[in-house]
Design an enzyme around this catalytic site. Structure first.
Site, PDB file in Angstrom:
ATOM      1  N   ASN B 394       0.820  -1.203   0.000  1.00 45.15           N
ATOM      2  CA  ASN B 394       0.000   0.000   0.000  1.00 45.15           C
ATOM      3  C   ASN B 394       0.859   1.260   0.000  1.00 45.15           C
ATOM      4  O   ASN B 394       1.055   1.884  -1.041  1.00 45.15           O
ATOM      5  CB  ASN B 394      -0.963  -0.023   1.178  1.00 45.15           C
ATOM      6  CG  ASN B 394      -1.953   1.127   1.120  1.00 45.15           C
ATOM      7  OD1 ASN B 394      -1.926   1.935   0.211  1.00 45.15           O
ATOM      8  ND2 ASN B 394      -2.823   1.200   2.110  1.00 45.15           N
ATOM      9  N   ASP B 395       1.395   1.608   1.163  1.00 47.15           N
ATOM     10  CA  ASP B 395       2.123   2.873   1.275  1.00 47.15           C
ATOM     11  C   ASP B 395       3.288   2.987   0.291  1.00 47.15           C
ATOM     12  O   ASP B 395       3.591   4.078  -0.184  1.00 47.15           O
ATOM     13  CB  ASP B 395       2.659   3.040   2.705  1.00 47.15           C
ATOM     14  CG  ASP B 395       1.531   3.292   3.690  1.00 47.15           C
ATOM     15  OD1 ASP B 395       0.482   3.809   3.259  1.00 47.15           O
ATOM     16  OD2 ASP B 395       1.696   2.965   4.875  1.00 47.15           O
ATOM     17  N   VAL B 396       3.904   1.853  -0.037  1.00 48.79           N
ATOM     18  CA  VAL B 396       5.072   1.904  -0.924  1.00 48.79           C
ATOM     19  C   VAL B 396       4.697   2.222  -2.367  1.00 48.79           C
ATOM     20  O   VAL B 396       5.567   2.357  -3.222  1.00 48.79           O
ATOM     21  CB  VAL B 396       5.880   0.585  -0.884  1.00 48.79           C
ATOM     22  CG1 VAL B 396       6.406   0.330   0.508  1.00 48.79           C
ATOM     23  CG2 VAL B 396       5.061  -0.584  -1.380  1.00 48.79           C
ATOM     24  N   THR B 397       3.382   2.322  -2.643  1.00 49.79           N
ATOM     25  CA  THR B 397       2.954   2.677  -3.999  1.00 49.79           C
ATOM     26  C   THR B 397       2.290   4.050  -4.020  1.00 49.79           C
ATOM     27  O   THR B 397       1.822   4.489  -5.058  1.00 49.79           O
ATOM     28  CB  THR B 397       1.902   1.679  -4.519  1.00 49.79           C
ATOM     29  OG1 THR B 397       0.732   1.768  -3.687  1.00 49.79           O
ATOM     30  CG2 THR B 397       2.417   0.268  -4.492  1.00 49.79           C
ATOM     31  N   ALA B 435       0.678   3.795   7.588  1.00 49.36           N
ATOM     32  CA  ALA B 435       1.056   5.161   7.935  1.00 49.36           C
ATOM     33  C   ALA B 435      -0.176   6.033   8.181  1.00 49.36           C
ATOM     34  O   ALA B 435      -0.071   7.176   8.575  1.00 49.36           O
ATOM     35  CB  ALA B 435       1.917   5.768   6.834  1.00 49.36           C
TER      36      ALA B 435
END
Lengths: 102, 466
Positions: B394-397, B435
């Site tokens: 999720n957050d890494v994209t 996050a």
């Protein structure tokens, strides 16, 4: 004047940090998990201290407070040594290259 | 009985073999040989220790018994552990190294004669300092790793635990550790030694509880480093070069991994260690939650898009590990490849719960490692790819990291997934990631949300592809 042996050990230590630094930077990121498990295994070389501690008891008593801690540390370190190396081996065996099709 | 010089040479040899063991990990081809060097190094170190003591009394039998007990437990764990549980296992192993260091230090403190360190109450100053540092770091490693283990295992909530006055308290404890070491050295009183151990256990515990679940890659690497420094501290006490070399190697290895992980999140090491990330951010993002339109689809739509693609990039994350979807994923990829579709995998440095976590899982599912790419290697390819299949990440994209300086993850390197012609995003719900930030990717024109369990969704896609 003679140099304190401590300085020699310190030299080994500092140089090893540098060796570690360069060696670990060259580890491929895809193997970072095996890197952690194998460092686990090798840091358990602390077992040499545990063995000395365990066998330090005098001939009349094998088990005293000090040696019992040594024996316990042997078991803890052995879990790590066997577990660490074997699980690393298991992981590394899974990394395969693409089969040449056809 | 062999001479001290002779055994010192052999300890050096085993230290060198350990260096080669790490060196082998520079590529998967040489890695297995490297592991073998490591094993040889360990056998040499243990054998030499036995020979240097030379006193094969009945104590020796007990040493073998304890060694065997530990060995059997370790071997059993190594064969039984599922690959998805690797972060917990590594955390657990770290705690054992820490505890072993503490035990050896206690033993040396109680019986210094055995190690040629002087006599009780008259331990050599240098040795006492080394011993207490080794013991303190070992204790911190132990209790810290236990907390990391509990958090990873889910026994303890992954949410950061913070309270008022946390940082001053930690600082106070760290200062008192230094004062205690000083007092211990000046008085040689065993009371100070025990208090030192007790508060070191406490600080390890306090240091890790405020750190959230997704920061675990940093925590595990950091504890890895600590376990190395603890071993080195004991190595100095025992004047053993194998231990000193290994401790330094492991210490710097863990430090480098922590650095890589921090960089992957664009956060400073101190920011992670001080903890509490995620807890404070959530409130701000929930306030302005207007309902934005989201396109959602089913497995049939996904299969259609993929079938018509010529290249697909898979972006796995922690969710894939949780759903154990790696095998289904590889099956899906096999089907795609049969249709002459080019497939590669993109791994973010902090995907998962420990460094390299995704790579191991994919390797377990028989994904060849030359189809798996790191962020820098593959990020430019998204623009030319037809479909990105985001599974459990999720957050890494999140493109917000590139566009919104207000965002807590601003500046974090992310995978340029949105540049793909279409994005398939498998997710259970629209809830924000760890996050606590909404992912802009959900609302993009070219994103199709696939709501459901990662494994089930992938399996359904396989059916629809066939």
């Amino acid at each position: 004047m003679e140099i304190d042996p401590f300085i020699f050990r310190l030299s080994i230590f500092i140089l090893s940090i540098f060796v570690g630094y360069y060696v670990v930077w060259s580890v491929t990121p895809s193997l970072h998990t095996p890197l952690m498990s194998v460092t686990n295994a090798i840091s358990s070389v602390i077992i040499v201290g545990a063995i000395i501690a365990a066998l330090a008891g005098n001939s009349d008593s094998i088990f005293n407070t000090s040696s019992i801690f040594g024996f316990l540390a042997i078991s803890l370190a052995a879990i790590n040594i066997f577990g660490g190396f074997l699980v690393t081996q298991r992981m590394l065996a899974m990394y395969k290259k693409k089969k040449k099709d056809k | 009985m062999i001479s001290a010089n002779f055994s010192a040479i052999f300890y050096l040899v085993s230290g060198v073999l350990f260096i080669l063991a790490l060196r082998g990990l520079s590529s998967p081809e040489t890695s297995r040989q490297g592991n073998f060097f490591g094993i040889i190094g360990m056998i040499i170190a243990i054998t030499v220790t036995f020979l240097s003591i030379g006193n094969f009394s009945n104590g020796f039998v007990y040493v073998l018994i304890f060694l065997l007990i530990g060995g059997l437990i370790g071997a059993f764990i190594a064969y039984k552990i599922p690959m998805t549980a690797m972060p917990e296992l590594v955390a657990g192993f770290h705690s054992l190294v820490g505890l072993a260091a503490v035990f050896v230090a206690i033993s040396a403190f109680l019986n210094p004669e055995a190690f040629n360190l002087g006599s009780p109450g008259k331990i050599k100053l240098g040795s006492l300092i080394e011993m207490s540092i080794g013991a303190a770091v070992g204790a911190i490693t132990f209790s810290g790793s236990i907390i990391a283990f509990l958090k990873l295992q889910g026994i303890m909530s992954g949410a950061p635990i913070t309270f008022k006055g946390q940082h001053p308290l930690n600082a106070l404890i760290l200062i008192s550790i230094i004062i205690l070491i000083y007092l211990l050295c000046s008085t040689q009183s065993s009371n100070f030694f025990w208090i030192l151990l007790a508060i070191s256990f406490l600080i390890g515990f306090l240091l890790i509880i405020p750190i959230g679940g997704a920061d675990m890659p940093v925590v595990i690497s950091m504890l890895n480093s600590y376990s190395g420094w603890a071993a080195a501290g004991i190595g100095f006490t025992l004047e053993n070069s194998a231990l000193i070399i290994t401790g330094a190697l492991v210490g710097s290895s863990g430090a480098i991994l922590s650095y890589i992980m921090c960089k992957g999140m664009n956060r400073s090491f101190f920011n992670v260690i001080l903890g509490g990330f995620g807890a404070t951010e959530q409130s701000s993002s929930t306030q302005n939650k207007e309902q934005k339109p989201v396109k959602s689809g089913n497995a049939d739509d996904a299969a259609f898009l993929m079938k018509n693609a010529s290249s697909v990039i898979i972006v796995p994350g922690y969710g894939m590990a949780v759903a154990q979807a790696q095998h289904a994923l590889r099956e899906m990829v096999d089907t795609l490849k049969k249709n002459d579709i080019k497939v590669s995998y993109a791994i973010h440095p902090v995907a998962g719960r420990m460094p390299g976590h995704m790579n191991v899982l994919l390797a377990e599912a028989n994904v060849p490692y030359d189809e798996v790419f790191e962020l820098e290697e593959i990020n430019n390819d998204f623009a030319n790819a037809d479909v990105a299949y985001v599974i459990g990440a999720n957050d890494v994209t999140n493109p917000v990291a590139k566009t919104d300086p207000q965002s807590p993850i601003y500046g974090m390197p992310v995978l340029d997934v949105e540049k793909c012609k279409s994005v398939l995003f498998v997710k259970r719900s629209l809830s924000p990631g760890y996050a606590g930030i909404d992912n802009d990717l959900f609302y993009k024109e070219n994103t199709l949300m696939l709501f459901g369990d990662a494994k089930k969704m992938t399996e359904e896609i396989i059916k629809n592809l066939g």
